[in-house]
Write an enzyme that holds these catalytic residues in place. Structure first.
Site, short mmCIF file in Angstrom:
data_model
loop_
_atom_site.label_atom_id
_atom_site.label_comp_id
_atom_site.label_asym_id
_atom_site.label_seq_id
_atom_site.Cartn_x
_atom_site.Cartn_y
_atom_site.Cartn_z
N ARG A 93 12.20 -35.67 36.31
CA ARG A 93 12.46 -36.08 37.69
C ARG A 93 13.51 -37.16 37.79
O ARG A 93 14.18 -37.29 38.81
CB ARG A 93 11.16 -36.54 38.35
CG ARG A 93 10.60 -37.83 37.79
CD ARG A 93 9.32 -38.23 38.51
NE ARG A 93 8.84 -39.52 38.04
CZ ARG A 93 8.01 -39.69 37.02
NH1 ARG A 93 7.59 -38.63 36.35
NH2 ARG A 93 7.59 -40.89 36.67
N CYS A 117 6.73 -35.20 35.45
CA CYS A 117 5.27 -35.15 35.37
C CYS A 117 4.70 -34.40 36.57
O CYS A 117 5.15 -34.57 37.70
CB CYS A 117 4.69 -36.57 35.34
SG CYS A 117 5.04 -37.43 33.79
N PRO A 123 8.29 -36.53 46.69
CA PRO A 123 9.31 -36.36 47.71
C PRO A 123 10.61 -37.07 47.36
O PRO A 123 10.60 -38.13 46.73
CB PRO A 123 8.67 -36.99 48.96
CG PRO A 123 7.69 -37.98 48.42
CD PRO A 123 7.19 -37.40 47.13
N LEU A 126 13.24 -40.42 50.48
CA LEU A 126 13.82 -41.77 50.52
C LEU A 126 15.21 -41.80 49.91
O LEU A 126 16.08 -42.55 50.37
CB LEU A 126 12.90 -42.76 49.81
CG LEU A 126 11.52 -42.98 50.44
CD1 LEU A 126 10.72 -43.99 49.63
CD2 LEU A 126 11.65 -43.44 51.88
N ASP A 307 1.78 -46.91 35.81
CA ASP A 307 2.01 -46.33 34.48
C ASP A 307 1.05 -46.88 33.43
O ASP A 307 1.09 -46.44 32.28
CB ASP A 307 3.45 -46.56 34.04
CG ASP A 307 4.42 -45.59 34.68
OD1 ASP A 307 3.96 -44.62 35.30
OD2 ASP A 307 5.64 -45.79 34.56
N ILE A 329 -0.13 -45.76 44.45
CA ILE A 329 1.21 -45.19 44.36
C ILE A 329 1.13 -43.68 44.27
O ILE A 329 1.78 -42.96 45.04
CB ILE A 329 1.97 -45.79 43.16
CG1 ILE A 329 2.09 -47.31 43.34
CG2 ILE A 329 3.35 -45.14 43.02
CD1 ILE A 329 2.76 -48.02 42.19
#
Length: 424
Positions: A93, A117, A123, A126, A307, A329
């Site tokens: 990504r 992942c 999305p 942004l 993470d 998140i």
């Protein structure tokens, strides 16, 4: 395909060095696309699958790249394409990071929608919003983000992010540094990886103020240059290694860190009863006789990092009491939970949070990685489980951890990499 075979029950001890940060390396590498002037030399780049994929993407675009001994050299003087293809972008990504630099430099780019992942929605709204605010026309067609500048160059603007986003902040920064006029980024991400990108862009000649705050002000410049730069160290890898010490009842020192980047994680370890000491760039963690349960909520930096959420869940299976884990998140980032339960954990999902019952004795079996941090979570669980744990599909792990089995083995873990055949 590779798997990790772990025979648990070994207390880890010793000293290990943190690797360079992947999450800062990728936007820094993307920023080399901003200028044709000279050859960049960037040190402390971790040798990871995601980094290798990003290098492939740069080479596809026409950049000349050399990568050896954690040093990356890049020249983007002769780029031949402005399109980032699906075949490469689908693997990761973070490929979306080329959107801002290519748009800023060429006025037009096509970037395939990203992969990476497989948890929760990803999305790109942004990123698109930021490019549009800077004067680009952006459409999504046939799986590509197509962005074009209206005029000769991007124009400075005020961009107010509705939520904190590391990726969108990074892309907006890279697009804005050569835009005409002033750009103000409100609610910019505070993560150390964004500060690292800002320092890199400054060294290239960008005019950025407000670094380390949620308001970044960028005065566009006409020209940037290639520079030498040292990447920052990986705070998530460091936290994972400290977690390995905590879950095995050991004592480990991680060197080459920036301790303040791990403030919320170190606080959580201390609340769990661990003795944590900091000296210069070294963090030492000594596990207690009994781990205490600690509730965590993952939020943007400087709060507890998403993470580290999966690794913390593994640790809490050994705590003497129940704990809750919430991820603000990525609400659905619990793919590791069923696999932990296969090892003997007792974890329940309640709406969008997890209830971890501890302590539970874990017993080794075959478990499957589903994403990068889930893989790390299962490795930590395997270190404390009885008998043998086999963590399958560790290509996920290789996306973000540099030779983690070698580092853990050096600390006393019984862990090795083996090949296996996966049946379709």
């Amino acid at each position: 395909m590779n798997k990790l075979v772990i025979r648990g029950g070994k207390k880890l001890s010793g000293t290990v060095a943190a690797s360079g940060s992947k999450n800062s390396a990728l936007p820094v590498i993307a920023a080399t696309l901003l200028t044709p002037d000279g050859t960049f030399g960037i040190n402390r780049i971790p040798d990871l699958k995601d980094v290798r994929t990003f290098i492939q993407l740069l080479e596809y675009l026409g950049a000349a790249v050399s990568f050896e001994n954690n040093r990356l050299e890049v020249s983007s003087s002769d780029l031949k394409s402005i399109e980032a293809p699906y075949e490469l972008v689908k693997k990761m990504r973070a490929s979306i990071y080329v959107l801002g630099p290519l748009l800023a430099r060429f006025g037009h780019t096509r970037v395939s929608l990203p992969g990476g992942c497989a948890f929760g929605p990803r999305p790109v709204d942004l990123h698109i919003m930021a490019m549009e605010k800077l004067g680009a026309t952006v459409t999504i067609e046939q799986g590509f983000i197509d962005a074009k500048v209206n005029g000769s160059r991007l124009r400075g603007a005020e961009i107010d992010f509705p939520i904190s986003s590391v990726g969108a902040t990074g892309n907006a920064l890279m697009a804005a540094v050569t835009a005409e006029g002033k750009t103000v980024l409100q609610n910019a991400a505070l993560e150390p990886e964004i500060e690292c990108l800002c320092r890199f862009l400054q060294k290239m000649g960008a005019n950025i103020s407000g670094i380390g705050t949620t308001t970044l002000v960028i005065e566009g410049v006409d020209q940037l240059k290639a520079v030498e730069f040292d990447n920052i160290f990986d705070r998530i890898e460091a936290g994972t290694l400290l977690g390995a010490a905590a879950i095995t009842g050991g004592s480990v020192t991680v060197t080459g860190t920036v301790p303040e980047h791990l403030g919320s994680v170190l606080d959580a370890f201390r609340q769990a009863g661990c003795i944590v000491t900091v000296k210069d760039d070294a963090i030492t963690l000594t596990a207690p006789e009994e781990l205490q349960p600690v509730d965590i909520t993952a939020r943007p930096y400087p709060e507890f990092p998403t993470d580290m959420q999966a690794q913390w869940m593994a640790l809490m299976t050994q705590a003497h009491g129940d704990s809750t884990i919430i991820d603000r998140i990525y609400l659905e980032r619990f793919n590791h939970l069923p696999e932990l339960n296969r090892l003997g954990a007792h974890i329940e999902i309640r709406d969008n949070w997890a209830l971890v019952h501890g302590p539970q004795e874990l017993t080794g079996t075959k478990v499957m990685s589903t994403d990068l941090r889930a893989s790390a979570c299962l490795v930590l669980a395997g270190l404390v489980a009885k008998e043998t744990t086999e963590v399958l599909r560790v290509y996920h792990l290789d996306r973000g951890y540099e030779s983690i089995e070698k580092k853990l083995s050096a600390l006393g873990a019984d862990i090795k990499r083996e090949q296996y055949q996966e049946f379709s």
